[in-house]
Design an enzyme around this catalytic site. Structure first.
Site, PDB file in Angstrom:
ATOM      1  N   ASP A  36       1.809 -10.051  10.863  1.00 21.53           N
ATOM      2  CA  ASP A  36       1.836 -10.025   9.398  1.00 21.53           C
ATOM      3  C   ASP A  36       1.543 -11.443   8.902  1.00 21.53           C
ATOM      4  O   ASP A  36       2.146 -12.400   9.381  1.00 21.53           O
ATOM      5  CB  ASP A  36       3.225  -9.554   8.921  1.00 21.53           C
ATOM      6  CG  ASP A  36       3.236  -9.198   7.445  1.00 21.53           C
ATOM      7  OD1 ASP A  36       2.814 -10.039   6.630  1.00 21.53           O
ATOM      8  OD2 ASP A  36       3.675  -8.092   7.106  1.00 21.53           O
ATOM      9  N   VAL A 101       0.340  -2.127   0.913  1.00 22.22           N
ATOM     10  CA  VAL A 101      -0.935  -1.817   1.565  1.00 22.22           C
ATOM     11  C   VAL A 101      -0.889  -0.338   1.959  1.00 22.22           C
ATOM     12  O   VAL A 101       0.046   0.090   2.666  1.00 22.22           O
ATOM     13  CB  VAL A 101      -1.181  -2.697   2.811  1.00 22.22           C
ATOM     14  CG1 VAL A 101      -2.488  -2.297   3.492  1.00 22.22           C
ATOM     15  CG2 VAL A 101      -1.218  -4.182   2.426  1.00 22.22           C
ATOM     16  N   HIS A 105       1.820   1.968   8.196  1.00 26.97           N
ATOM     17  CA  HIS A 105       2.156   0.886   9.138  1.00 26.97           C
ATOM     18  C   HIS A 105       3.661   0.743   9.231  1.00 26.97           C
ATOM     19  O   HIS A 105       4.391   1.126   8.307  1.00 26.97           O
ATOM     20  CB  HIS A 105       1.525  -0.436   8.704  1.00 26.97           C
ATOM     21  CG  HIS A 105       1.896  -0.853   7.313  1.00 26.97           C
ATOM     22  ND1 HIS A 105       1.260  -0.337   6.199  1.00 26.97           N
ATOM     23  CD2 HIS A 105       2.842  -1.699   6.846  1.00 26.97           C
ATOM     24  CE1 HIS A 105       1.796  -0.873   5.116  1.00 26.97           C
ATOM     25  NE2 HIS A 105       2.779  -1.692   5.481  1.00 26.97           N
ATOM     26  N   HIS A 107       6.700  -2.125  10.152  1.00 26.79           N
ATOM     27  CA  HIS A 107       7.058  -3.538  10.330  1.00 26.79           C
ATOM     28  C   HIS A 107       8.047  -3.657  11.486  1.00 26.79           C
ATOM     29  O   HIS A 107       9.034  -2.902  11.538  1.00 26.79           O
ATOM     30  CB  HIS A 107       7.764  -4.070   9.082  1.00 26.79           C
ATOM     31  CG  HIS A 107       6.945  -4.013   7.824  1.00 26.79           C
ATOM     32  ND1 HIS A 107       6.313  -5.112   7.297  1.00 26.79           N
ATOM     33  CD2 HIS A 107       6.658  -2.985   6.981  1.00 26.79           C
ATOM     34  CE1 HIS A 107       5.679  -4.774   6.179  1.00 26.79           C
ATOM     35  NE2 HIS A 107       5.885  -3.476   5.964  1.00 26.79           N
TER      36      HIS A 107
END
Ligand code: 5GP
Length: 143
Positions: A36, A101, A105, A107
């Site tokens: 990231d 975004v 996804h 994290h």
């Protein structure tokens, strides 16, 4: 509640296509993981399925097996790479939840006793720091 379509020009789609650089630490036929750029802590990694969906809400359920297999691999690797006390795994769906975004996804963030996470999408990290951290995670994945 309006349904919003997947945008093929979102930033992670561009990263997956190789149009934008990233510090990749893992790739297989279904999943890519990279650093990231605005980490909430050292080693903050994003695990991204290649198949397009905005987030968990519209994803094909077959996505989750391969995705979370890699989430676990990366969590174990970042824990080892940074000698972390724990690992936070987070995933956001739509703006109200904090998603910024719109390509699914997860994290994965190493955690240390008594140290809070930095703000979500806070400051950009230096490329050399991201490169060094990516190298540590790649080494842990290979060991
Ligand atoms: P979300 O808010 O959607 O859950 O998370 C998006 C994440 O992508 C944020 O943590 C943000 O720092 C990160 N991010 C935004 N733009 C880029 C980029 O161009 N490259 C990378 N590697 N990460 C990005």
């Amino acid at each position: 509640m309006a349904e919003t379509a997947y945008d093929t020009d979102n930033i992670f789609a561009k990263i997956l296509r190789g149009e934008i650089p990233s510090h990749r630490i893992y790739e297989d036929e279904a999943v890519v993981a990279f650093m990231d750029v605005m980490p909430q802590g050292p080693g903050h990694t994003l695990v991204v399925p290649k198949v397009p969906s905005r987030n968990l809400l519209d994803a094909d359920p077959v996505t989750f097996g391969p995705l979370f297999t890699v989430v676990q691999k990366v969590a174990v690797a970042v824990r080892r790479a940074f000698n972390a006390d724990g690992v936070t795994v987070m995933q956001f769906n739509e703006p109200a939840s904090g998603q910024t975004v719109y390509h699914l996804h997860v994290h994965v963030i190493p955690r240390f006793d008594g140290i809070a996470l930095k703000p979500h999408t806070g400051a950009m990290e230096k490329p050399e720091v991201l490169a060094e951290n990516a190298g540590r995670i790649r080494a842990a994945l290979a060991s």
